[in-house]
Design a protein around this motif. Structure first.
Motif, PDB file in Angstrom:
ATOM      1  N   SER A  13       0.861  -1.189   0.000  1.00  0.00           N
ATOM      2  CA  SER A  13       0.000   0.000   0.000  1.00  0.00           C
ATOM      3  C   SER A  13       0.887   1.225   0.000  1.00  0.00           C
ATOM      4  N   GLY A  14       1.313   1.656  -1.194  1.00  0.00           N
ATOM      5  CA  GLY A  14       2.235   2.790  -1.283  1.00  0.00           C
ATOM      6  C   GLY A  14       3.527   2.478  -0.555  1.00  0.00           C
ATOM      7  N   LEU A  16       3.830   1.631   2.454  1.00  0.00           N
ATOM      8  CA  LEU A  16       3.614   0.642   3.516  1.00  0.00           C
ATOM      9  C   LEU A  16       3.505  -0.751   2.919  1.00  0.00           C
ATOM     10  N   SER A  51       4.261  -4.684   9.674  1.00  0.00           N
ATOM     11  CA  SER A  51       4.074  -3.546   8.773  1.00  0.00           C
ATOM     12  C   SER A  51       5.411  -2.838   8.638  1.00  0.00           C
ATOM     13  N   GLN A  53       7.533   0.376   6.831  1.00  0.00           N
ATOM     14  CA  GLN A  53       7.531   1.594   6.007  1.00  0.00           C
ATOM     15  C   GLN A  53       8.817   1.599   5.190  1.00  0.00           C
ATOM     16  N   GLU A 343       0.200  10.285   6.868  1.00  0.00           N
ATOM     17  CA  GLU A 343       0.013   9.360   5.746  1.00  0.00           C
ATOM     18  C   GLU A 343       0.302   7.927   6.175  1.00  0.00           C
ATOM     19  N   ARG A 347      -2.348   4.657   6.453  1.00  0.00           N
ATOM     20  CA  ARG A 347      -2.133   3.369   5.773  1.00  0.00           C
ATOM     21  C   ARG A 347      -2.101   2.212   6.767  1.00  0.00           C
ATOM     22  N   GLU A 349      -4.110   2.103   9.143  1.00  0.00           N
ATOM     23  CA  GLU A 349      -5.512   2.045   9.568  1.00  0.00           C
ATOM     24  C   GLU A 349      -5.661   2.311  11.064  1.00  0.00           C
TER      25      GLU A 349
END
Length: 594
Positions: A13-14, A16, A51, A53, A343, A347, A349
């Motif tokens: 997701s971008g 992430l 997760s 980044q 941002e 992502r 959530e």
């Protein structure tokens, strides 16, 4: 390239990425993502899902690709070679990347953060048999013509020196060998690594006692910042935040400058890169770059690296602070950094807070600013070092009620509020004297009164009250016109205008006016206030108002800012004598309406 595969990408997701089979990693570990080996950092763990980044563009990456585990947190390399360096948000040297691959940063580029080949002349300051503890200086390296880089024992080590090197070595060569209390030997190099999200240790934090002189009159006189202080510069688009930070970087009374361009426009960072090498350091006459570290993470660079950039900057600042230097770090701007936080939080959530920012925005801002301060460094020498942190804030539409501005104001002790109306009327620096403040004023009062002039504080207080009175009188003028005011009130307006135009207004691009020393600031303000006080006294002795506001000496007072520092004391004496003589002549004529 010794990383081992530990996970498989399950979602992109971008910036992430979510990966599975990650139960063996830890929070804030660095990983390499996909066969392109993009740099990423673990920011959330849920079972065996992590997760990540990613600090690079993730286009072309999909589920099923591998994740490689490094077992290390995001860290910076600390050694000779930082000064004059230009790095991105995760300390990759942009000049080296440019030499390797041109204008664009290729995905997964892997270059050393600091030069491993360059030889530095290591001069030991300790000898065999000396006992040392973490923070002790064991030698020095001439990093630039201005900065002497002090090689320190890492914070967690101590022992007796059994061997020490002298001469030329690279940052990875062994230069010292310690024997610990239990008999273990430890090799030391000039290179240290430190996790960016953890502050470097020190003995104790100290209360500020001296100002960080900036040469900017509105700052030093009305809203001073202490050495080791924290300040914010909020203001709308076009109000001059970046110019103020450039001025502080050029002229602030600091040994080392760390300038973090965090999400700012590329052309502004280009200005910095072009200007700084050309600028001369006022104290040494050398290039300003010889004591500057630049971190450039512009608005078109990956958003995740923007979040890391201010931690990279503050960790480098702490390293030089530990050497005993006074460091000034400029973060331009923390609003762009907060947008990166928002941002990434979206992502992930996470539950959004005010205006979509994460609920932990204020605590992250505090974590950054609290790493500034005046401290006693580790080591047996009792060194003092300081970090002064100045963050620009770019509130949308100049509305300082938004979360980033409010979160910053709860932490910082100096507020230089920029005004769009001042900027549009060509008044620079556009710091609004009615809404700005400094909570260091009381702490620094004794310094100014004892080291500049004993009436410094009372003079500043008078100037501030005149500006405040001007604002109140202007409300009356708008309603009924200036002719309704008494002559004494009209003199107050004239004095306030002189303070604004002749003292607070400062031309950053004029060779003389760009910097004003504290004695010159005192002399300029003293002349304006003296004229005002003498004029009020002359009014009582029936001297006409029109004669007072048309005195010949006023033109010379208005041009005092352009007098060179070396000649200022003599010129000030001439102007003072001329003013006193002119007042004497006016008072001889007893004609109030003349």
């Amino acid at each position: 390239m010794n990383d081992i595969q530990v996970g498989i990408i399950s979602k992109v997701s971008g910036p992430l990425i979510v990966a599975k089979n990650m139960k063996d990693v830890q929070m804030f570990d660095v990983v390499r993502v996909s066969e392109k080996r993009l740099i990423g950092e673990v920011i959330e763990l849920r079972g065996d899902l992590a997760s990540i980044q990613v600090y690079e563009e993730t286009a072309g990456i999909g589920p099923g690709e591998p994740v490689y585990f490094t077992g290390e947190p995001l860290s910076v390399e600390l050694a000779p070679g930082l000064i004059e360096g230009i790095f991105d948000g995760i300390q990759r040297p942009l000049d080296v990347i440019y030499d390797v691959s041109g204008d664009r940063i290729p995905l997964g580029v892997d270059v050393p953060k600091l030069n491993r080949e360059k030889l530095w002349n290591f001069v030991p300051t300790k000898k065999i048999g000396d006992s040392v503890v973490g923070g002790d200086i064991i030698g020095t390296v001439a990093e630039s013509s201005i900065v002497s880089h002090k090689i320190m024992v890492p914070p967690h080590l101590s022992g007796k020196i059994t061997w020490i090197f002298s001469g030329e070595a690279t940052i990875t060569d062994v230069i010292c060998r310690l024997e610990s209390a239990n008999g273990e030997e430890q090799d030391l190099t000039m290179l240290q690594k430190w996790p960016v999200r953890r502050g470097r240790p020190y003995k104790k934090k100290l209360a500020p006692t001296a100002p960080m002189v900036t040469g900017q009159r509105v700052i030093d006189t009305l809203f001073p910042i202490a050495i080791g202080g924290i300040a914010a510069i909020p203001g709308p688009f076009g109000s001059g935040k970046t110019v103020v930070q450039h001025q502080l970087a050029k002229w602030a009374d600091a040994d080392i400058i760390v300038y973090v361009g965090c999400g700012e426009r590329g052309n502004e960072m280009t200005d910095v890169l072009n200007e700084f090498p050309e600028l001369k350091d006022p104290k040494t006459g050398e290039s300003l770059m010889n004591r500057t570290v630049l971190i450039a993470n512009t608005s078109n660079m990956p958003v995740a690296a923007r979040e890391a950039s201010i931690y990279t900057g503050i960790t480098i600042a702490e390293y030089y602070r530990d050497m005993g230097y006074r460091v000034a770090i400029m973060a331009d701007s923390t609003s762009r950094w907060a947008e990166a936080l928002r941002e990434m939080s979206g992502r992930l959530e996470e539950m959004p807070g005010e205006e979509g920012y994460p609920a932990y925005l204020s605590s992250r801002l505090a974590e950054f600013y609290e790493r500034a301060g005046l401290v006693e460094s580790l080591g047996s020498e009792g060194r003092k070092g300081a970090i002064s942190a100045i963050g620009a804030v770019s509130p949308p539409g100049g509305d300082t009620s938004e979360p980033v501005s409010q979160g910053t104001l709860r932490i910082v002790k100096v507020f230089w509020g920029l005004s769009a109306s001042l900027a549009y009327s060509r008044h620079f620096p556009a710091i609004d004297w009615l809404k700005s403040y400094s909570l260091y004023e009381e702490d620094l009062k004794d310094y100014f009164d004892n080291n500049i002039k004993k009436d410094w504080s009372s003079l500043v207080s008078t100037a501030r009250s005149i500006l405040q009175e001007e604002a109140e009188l202007n409300e009356i003028v708008r309603l009924v016109g200036v002719d309704s005011l008494e002559f004494s009130d009209r003199l107050t307006l004239d004095c306030a205008r002189s303070i604004r135009e002749d003292f607070l207004h400062q031309n950053a691009f004029d060779d003389i006016d760009t910097y004003t020393s504290l004695p010159k600031q005192y002399g300029m303000l003293k002349s304006i206030i003296s004229w005002y006080n003498e004029s009020l006294e002359s009014l009582k002795q029936n001297v006409g108002y029109s004669k007072l506001v048309n005195m010949k000496v006023l033109e010379k007072i208005g041009r005092m800012k352009y007098i060179e520092e070396d000649n200022f004391a003599n010129e000030l004496e001439v102007i003072t004598n001329e003013m006193n003589k002119e007042f004497e002549e006016l008072r001889k004529v007893d004609d109030f309406y003349a």
